[in-house]
Design a protein around this motif. Structure first.
Motif, PDB file in Angstrom:
ATOM      1  N   PRO A 134      50.856  30.655  32.538  1.00 49.41           N
ATOM      2  CA  PRO A 134      50.936  30.038  33.867  1.00 49.41           C
ATOM      3  C   PRO A 134      52.169  29.158  33.970  1.00 49.41           C
ATOM      4  N   ASN A 135      52.688  29.041  35.170  1.00 51.83           N
ATOM      5  CA  ASN A 135      53.939  28.335  35.424  1.00 51.83           C
ATOM      6  C   ASN A 135      53.764  27.474  36.667  1.00 51.83           C
ATOM      7  N   TYR A 136      54.268  26.241  36.616  1.00 51.74           N
ATOM      8  CA  TYR A 136      54.098  25.332  37.753  1.00 51.74           C
ATOM      9  C   TYR A 136      54.650  25.915  39.050  1.00 51.74           C
ATOM     10  N   GLN A 137      55.894  26.410  39.005  1.00 50.87           N
ATOM     11  CA  GLN A 137      56.536  26.834  40.247  1.00 50.87           C
ATOM     12  C   GLN A 137      55.788  27.982  40.927  1.00 50.87           C
ATOM     13  N   TYR A 138      55.297  28.930  40.145  1.00 50.21           N
ATOM     14  CA  TYR A 138      54.741  30.143  40.741  1.00 50.21           C
ATOM     15  C   TYR A 138      53.216  30.185  40.746  1.00 50.21           C
ATOM     16  N   ASP A 139      52.577  29.485  39.813  1.00 50.64           N
ATOM     17  CA  ASP A 139      51.123  29.543  39.732  1.00 50.64           C
ATOM     18  C   ASP A 139      50.423  28.331  40.330  1.00 50.64           C
ATOM     19  N   LEU A 140      51.128  27.224  40.467  1.00 47.89           N
ATOM     20  CA  LEU A 140      50.460  25.992  40.873  1.00 47.89           C
ATOM     21  C   LEU A 140      51.012  25.366  42.144  1.00 47.89           C
ATOM     22  N   SER A 141      52.314  25.482  42.416  1.00 49.13           N
ATOM     23  CA  SER A 141      52.881  24.659  43.488  1.00 49.13           C
ATOM     24  C   SER A 141      52.890  25.342  44.844  1.00 49.13           C
ATOM     25  N   SER A 162      47.817  33.402  39.812  1.00 46.45           N
ATOM     26  CA  SER A 162      46.712  32.534  40.214  1.00 46.45           C
ATOM     27  C   SER A 162      46.435  32.575  41.710  1.00 46.45           C
ATOM     28  N   TRP A 163      47.417  33.053  42.516  1.00 43.03           N
ATOM     29  CA  TRP A 163      47.228  33.092  43.961  1.00 43.03           C
ATOM     30  C   TRP A 163      46.634  34.410  44.449  1.00 43.03           C
ATOM     31  N   VAL A 164      46.542  35.408  43.598  1.00 49.57           N
ATOM     32  CA  VAL A 164      45.988  36.701  44.022  1.00 49.57           C
ATOM     33  C   VAL A 164      44.501  36.537  44.303  1.00 49.57           C
ATOM     34  N   PRO A 165      44.019  36.921  45.495  1.00 49.12           N
ATOM     35  CA  PRO A 165      42.594  36.791  45.802  1.00 49.12           C
ATOM     36  C   PRO A 165      41.738  37.498  44.746  1.00 49.12           C
ATOM     37  N   LEU A 166      40.586  36.917  44.460  1.00 42.42           N
ATOM     38  CA  LEU A 166      39.713  37.468  43.419  1.00 42.42           C
ATOM     39  C   LEU A 166      39.349  38.918  43.696  1.00 42.42           C
ATOM     40  N   GLU A 167      39.142  39.251  44.974  1.00 46.54           N
ATOM     41  CA  GLU A 167      38.729  40.621  45.295  1.00 46.54           C
ATOM     42  C   GLU A 167      39.874  41.626  45.164  1.00 46.54           C
ATOM     43  N   ASP A 168      41.101  41.118  44.992  1.00 49.92           N
ATOM     44  CA  ASP A 168      42.258  42.004  44.905  1.00 49.92           C
ATOM     45  C   ASP A 168      42.855  42.060  43.503  1.00 49.92           C
ATOM     46  N   ARG A 169      42.161  41.532  42.510  1.00 49.91           N
ATOM     47  CA  ARG A 169      42.745  41.563  41.174  1.00 49.91           C
ATOM     48  C   ARG A 169      41.696  41.911  40.120  1.00 49.91           C
ATOM     49  N   ASP A 170      42.180  42.477  39.051  1.00 50.52           N
ATOM     50  CA  ASP A 170      41.357  42.802  37.893  1.00 50.52           C
ATOM     51  C   ASP A 170      41.440  41.622  36.931  1.00 50.52           C
ATOM     52  N   PRO A 171      40.345  40.888  36.706  1.00 47.75           N
ATOM     53  CA  PRO A 171      40.419  39.686  35.880  1.00 47.75           C
ATOM     54  C   PRO A 171      40.754  39.961  34.419  1.00 47.75           C
ATOM     55  N   SER A 172      40.632  41.215  34.002  1.00 47.04           N
ATOM     56  CA  SER A 172      40.945  41.525  32.610  1.00 47.04           C
ATOM     57  C   SER A 172      42.437  41.759  32.383  1.00 47.04           C
ATOM     58  N   LEU A 173      43.222  41.803  33.458  1.00 47.67           N
ATOM     59  CA  LEU A 173      44.652  42.081  33.349  1.00 47.67           C
ATOM     60  C   LEU A 173      45.454  40.938  33.955  1.00 47.67           C
ATOM     61  N   ARG A 174      46.752  40.925  33.660  1.00 45.77           N
ATOM     62  CA  ARG A 174      47.655  39.944  34.249  1.00 45.77           C
ATOM     63  C   ARG A 174      48.897  40.663  34.747  1.00 45.77           C
ATOM     64  N   GLY A 175      49.684  39.941  35.520  1.00 43.02           N
ATOM     65  CA  GLY A 175      50.912  40.514  36.047  1.00 43.02           C
ATOM     66  C   GLY A 175      50.651  41.553  37.123  1.00 43.02           C
ATOM     67  N   GLU A 176      51.653  42.403  37.362  1.00 43.96           N
ATOM     68  CA  GLU A 176      51.549  43.420  38.406  1.00 43.96           C
ATOM     69  C   GLU A 176      50.358  44.343  38.194  1.00 43.96           C
TER      70      GLU A 176
END
Length: 293
Positions: free
Chosen positions: A185-192, A239-253
């Motif tokens: 996770p990164n402040y600029q892209y995941d938190l701010s 972290s901003w991808v809606p839960l219904e639009d992401r696979d929690p077992s994966l990261r990135g694209e």
């Protein structure tokens, strides 16, 4: 036309002049017809490009009708800043043609009072369009909105935050990268600051670095009205991808379910940058400013 949306019909009283861009435009060699773009999207194909007309006002430099990008009602988006005379409906337009460079845009902002506008006797159903667009992704795909309120924080660079706080943020980023690797996770892209279309909050400065934005009429520091971006989500903002639009077992694209139709629902592109629209808090009637960053 009575909804807040990106793309689609504007709430435009019949007889009101449609905004046009009268500045010189670059000469083009080929482009895409708006109706053919819509037809191709409907069947999941790519439109064919066509030779640019050798005559016509748009090729000679103008005027060219603006393309309607979005409209927002404050009743749908409570965080929308008031416009001149407490206007509560804002409509955003963009010139469809290239100016000095592909990254240079000409925009137009129209403020209205929603109740007065909705009481008009007739509305414009078919706004004027240019015969060709330079790029397929200059035409917005109509999308209704489901606004969500989130907390955002300033871009951590330059003097956007106190220097000791930026040092702490950088140290935290480094520690996360050391522990979790490239997908940390990164402040600029995941938190701010979230990706995508947003109203208010803080501008992102990933491409240009922070810069002062002052009102040309009174020099007051301007306020971010809204941000337009072609991508609602991407691998760098997990972290901003809606839960219904992401696979929690994966990261990135790879974690984004639905591919580009979910990540880029508006089909727009701003050269991989954000289009920021600023207004003057001292007087919303002063000319707005827009920056790509």
């Amino acid at each position: 036309m009575r909804d807040s949306h990106v793309g689609g019909p504007m709430l435009w009283p019949y007889g009101d002049p449609w905004p046009v861009c009268s500045e010189p435009h670059q000469l083009e060699t080929e482009g895409y017809a708006p109706d053919e773009i819509r037809s191709a999207r409907a069947v999941g194909t790519w439109p064919e490009s066509r030779p640019w007309p050798r005559t016509g006002s748009s090729r000679e430099g103008g005027p060219a009708p603006f393309v309607g990008l979005a409209q927002f009602f404050r009743r749908d988006v409570p965080g929308l800043a008031p416009g001149p005379d407490n206007a509560d409906l804002v409509q955003l337009f963009r010139c469809p043609y290239t100016h000095m460079s592909p990254q240079e845009y000409r925009c137009h902002l129209r403020w209205r009072r929603a109740a007065e506008t909705e009481s008009a006797a007739r509305f414009l159903m078919s706004p004027p369009e240019v015969p060709l667009l330079r790029w397929e992704n200059e035409l917005p795909q109509p999308c209704v909105l489901h606004p969500e309120e989130v907390d955002t924080y300033p871009w951590a660079e330059g003097d956007t935050l106190p220097a000791p706080l930026i040092d702490l943020i950088d140290a935290w980023d480094d520690a996360q990268a050391a522990e979790h690797g490239p997908e940390a996770p990164n402040y600029q892209y995941d938190l701010s600051i979230p990706p995508g279309w947003r109203v208010g909050g803080y501008p992102s400065w990933a491409s240009t670095g922070p810069m002062p934005v002052g009102c040309a009429a009174c020099a007051t520091p301007m306020r971010l009205l809204l941000t337009a971006e072609g991508t609602e989500m991407h691998g760098g903002s997990h972290s901003w991808v809606p839960l219904e639009d992401r696979d929690p077992s994966l990261r990135g694209e790879a974690s984004i379910r639905g591919g580009s139709s979910v990540a880029r629902p508006t089909r727009l592109r701003f050269w991989d940058r954000d289009l920021h629209v600023f207004t003057c808090p001292a007087d919303p009637g002063h000319p707005p400013r827009w920056l790509l960053s």
